[in-house]
Scaffold this motif. Structure first.
Motif, PDB file in Angstrom:
ATOM      1  N   LEU A  61      42.077   6.851   3.234  1.00 60.14           N
ATOM      2  CA  LEU A  61      41.051   6.499   2.254  1.00 60.14           C
ATOM      3  C   LEU A  61      40.166   5.357   2.754  1.00 60.14           C
ATOM      4  O   LEU A  61      38.972   5.313   2.462  1.00 60.14           O
ATOM      5  N   GLY A  62      40.773   4.425   3.507  1.00 59.68           N
ATOM      6  CA  GLY A  62      39.975   3.336   4.051  1.00 59.68           C
ATOM      7  C   GLY A  62      38.928   3.821   5.041  1.00 59.68           C
ATOM      8  O   GLY A  62      37.807   3.305   5.076  1.00 59.68           O
ATOM      9  N   ARG A  63      39.294   4.821   5.846  1.00 59.69           N
ATOM     10  CA  ARG A  63      38.360   5.342   6.864  1.00 59.69           C
ATOM     11  C   ARG A  63      37.451   6.430   6.309  1.00 59.69           C
ATOM     12  O   ARG A  63      36.270   6.510   6.681  1.00 59.69           O
ATOM     13  N   TRP A  64      38.015   7.275   5.417  1.00 59.43           N
ATOM     14  CA  TRP A  64      37.263   8.424   4.897  1.00 59.43           C
ATOM     15  C   TRP A  64      37.454   8.470   3.384  1.00 59.43           C
ATOM     16  O   TRP A  64      38.304   9.193   2.864  1.00 59.43           O
ATOM     17  N   LEU A  70      35.504  12.686   5.208  1.00 55.66           N
ATOM     18  CA  LEU A  70      36.528  13.291   6.051  1.00 55.66           C
ATOM     19  C   LEU A  70      35.974  14.502   6.782  1.00 55.66           C
ATOM     20  O   LEU A  70      36.245  14.706   7.975  1.00 55.66           O
ATOM     21  N   ALA A  71      35.183  15.314   6.103  1.00 56.46           N
ATOM     22  CA  ALA A  71      34.598  16.502   6.727  1.00 56.46           C
ATOM     23  C   ALA A  71      33.699  16.139   7.897  1.00 56.46           C
ATOM     24  O   ALA A  71      33.595  16.898   8.870  1.00 56.46           O
ATOM     25  N   ASP A  72      33.060  14.986   7.827  1.00 58.87           N
ATOM     26  CA  ASP A  72      32.140  14.551   8.890  1.00 58.87           C
ATOM     27  C   ASP A  72      32.850  13.892  10.061  1.00 58.87           C
ATOM     28  O   ASP A  72      32.226  13.590  11.078  1.00 58.87           O
ATOM     29  N   VAL A  78      40.778  12.303  13.439  1.00 56.81           N
ATOM     30  CA  VAL A  78      41.690  12.705  12.373  1.00 56.81           C
ATOM     31  C   VAL A  78      43.066  13.044  12.946  1.00 56.81           C
ATOM     32  O   VAL A  78      44.105  12.688  12.372  1.00 56.81           O
ATOM     33  N   MET A  79      43.088  13.727  14.096  1.00 49.22           N
ATOM     34  CA  MET A  79      44.370  14.066  14.711  1.00 49.22           C
ATOM     35  C   MET A  79      45.150  12.799  15.067  1.00 49.22           C
ATOM     36  O   MET A  79      46.369  12.716  14.848  1.00 49.22           O
TER      37      MET A  79
END
Length: 347
Positions: A61-64, A70-72, A78-79
Motif C-alpha cells: 500500500l505504501g508503494r502502490w 499497482l497496474a502501472d 512487484v515480483m
C-alpha cells in the motif's frame, strides 16, 4: 442445531471479539470499504498467515496505494516485493488482475461475485470474499478456516479434499444475508482463533452446544483427511558465479515455478537428476567450478536438493546482481549463494 440461534451467537461473538486487521472495517460498521485492500489482503493470505502477510500488505500500500498504481508498476518491482509470500504465479496474477481492472473497468473493481470471477487470477474464494466484504453481497465465502468450522459443526465424515462440495453446500445454508461481510469474517475469525486445527478451544466457542464434533468428544478429529502420498524428491545443480562483488543471475521463464524471477543459472530440477552433459550445458561459463556442497529446499509439491557449484570470473552476455542484494533472490537461490559464500570464507 438451531441455525438462527447459531448465526446470532456467532455474529455476537464476532462483534465482541473481531481481530483488528489493517484491511478490515470494524464489525457492524457501514463505512465504505476499499475493494483493493480486501482483494490484496486475500491474495496475500492464500499461502501465509496474517502475521506474516501484514508487513507486506503495508509495504504494497505504501508503494502502490491504488489498484491503478499497482497496474502501472514494473513486473520486476512487484515480483521483488512479493518475495517471501509464496508462489510467484500469484504475483503475476496480481498484476494481470490489476491491469484488467485498470483497462476494462477504469480502475474500479466489479461489484458482484460473478463480475469479479471474470478477472484474471480471481478464483471462487477470492471473488466471494471481495463481493461479501467489500460490496455486501451475500456470497458463500469458504476458505480453509471455514471448511474446518463447517466440518466440525456437522461432523462431516467425507475426507478432504473430496468433502469440499458438501462443505460449500452446508456453508451456503448458513450465510446471513443481512450481514454478509460480518458473517464471512466471523467464520474466518472463528476458525483462526477458536476452532483451531489443533487443540480447538471449544469452551470459548459461540457454537458450543450446536457442534456435532464437540459432542463427539474428539473435535480435533475433524476435518477428516485422506492419506497423503510421499512428497517427490528432485535434484539439480545451481551455479554461483562471482566477480568483483557481483553474482551472475538469469531471468527465469515467465511461466512455471518462480516464473519471471531473477535466479541463479541452474540445470532443470528432476527426480532423476542432471547428467554430466546437462551440467556442462547449463554452466554459464567454461570455468574451474568448485563443489560448494548442497542445499535443501522444500516446495509445496516436492523437495529439492541443489548441488552448488562456485567459480569466480566473467563471461559475456550475463546479467549481474550485487552480492549485497542477494536477499532479493528467491530463498532457494539465496541459500545457494550463502552456501558458496561460506565455502569461500573457509578457503
Amino acid at each position: 442445531m438451531n441455525p438462527d440461534r447459531l448465526q446470532r451467537r456467532i455474529l455476537d461473538w464476532y462483534r465482541a471479539s473481531a481481530r483488528d486487521l489493517p484491511w478490515r472495517r470494524p464489525p457492524g460498521s457501514s463505512a465504505p470499504v476499499d475493494p483493493y485492500r480486501i482483494w490484496l489482503s486475500e491474495v496475500m493470505l492464500q499461502q501465509t498467515t496474517v502475521a506474516h502477510a501484514t508487513p507486506y500488505f503495508h509495504a504494497f500500500l505504501g508503494r502502490w496505494p491504488t489498484v491503478t498504481a499497482l497496474a502501472d508498476a514494473e513486473d520486476s518491482e512487484v515480483m521483488a516485493a512479493w518475495a517471501g509470500l509464496g508462489y510467484y504465479a500469484r504475483a503475476r496474477n496480481l498484476l494481470a488482475c490489476a491491469r484488467a481492472v485498470r483497462d476494462r473497468f477504469q480502475g474500479r473493481f466489479p461489484e458482484t461475485e460473478a463480475g469479479l470471477l471474470g478477472l484474471p487470477g480471481v478464483g471462487p474464494y477470492t471473488a466471494a470474499a471481495v463481493a461479501a466484504i467489500a460490496f455486501g453481497e451475500p456470497a458463500n465465502v469458504v476458505d480453509g478456516n471455514v471448511e474446518r468450522v463447517i466440518s466440525r459443526l456437522y461432523a462431516v465424515q467425507a475426507p478432504l479434499p473430496a468433502a469440499r462440495p458438501q462443505l460449500r453446500e452446508l456453508a451456503a445454508g448458513l450465510v446471513v444475508a443481512e450481514a454478509p461481510a460480518d458473517w464471512a469474517q466471523a467464520l474466518m475469525d472463528l476458525g483462526a482463533t477458536v476452532c483451531r486445527p489443533r487443540s480447538p478451544a471449544c469452551g470459548q466457542c459461540p457454537a458450543a452446544g450446536d457442534c456435532a464434533a464437540e459432542a463427539s468428544g474428539d473435535p480435533g478429529a475433524w476435518p477428516r483427511k485422506a492419506p497423503r502420498g510421499a512428497r517427490p524428491a528432485r535434484t539439480g545443480v545451481a551455479f554461483v558465479l562471482r566477480q568483483a562483488g557481483r553474482i551472475a543471475v538469469v531471468q527465469r521463464p515467465p511461466r512455471g515455478l518462480l516464473g519471471g524471477m531473477l535466479g541463479l543459472p541452474s540445470t532443470d530440477w528432476t527426480e532423476a537428476g542432471p547428467d554430466p552433459a546437462a551440467i556442462t550445458d547449463a554452466a554459464p561459463a567454461a570455468l574451474a567450478w568448485r563443489d560448494a556442497g548442497a542445499v535443501e529446499h522444500v516446495f509445496t509439491h516436492f523437495s529439492l536438493t541443489l548441488t552448488v557449484l562456485s567459480a569466480e570470473g566473467g563471461a559475456p552476455g550475463l546479467e549481474w546482481l550485487p552480492e549485497t542484494s542477494a536477499g532479493d533472490l528467491p530463498s532457494v537461490f539465496l541459500k545457494a549463494v550463502r552456501r558458496a559464500q561460506g565455502m569461500s570464507g573457509a578457503e
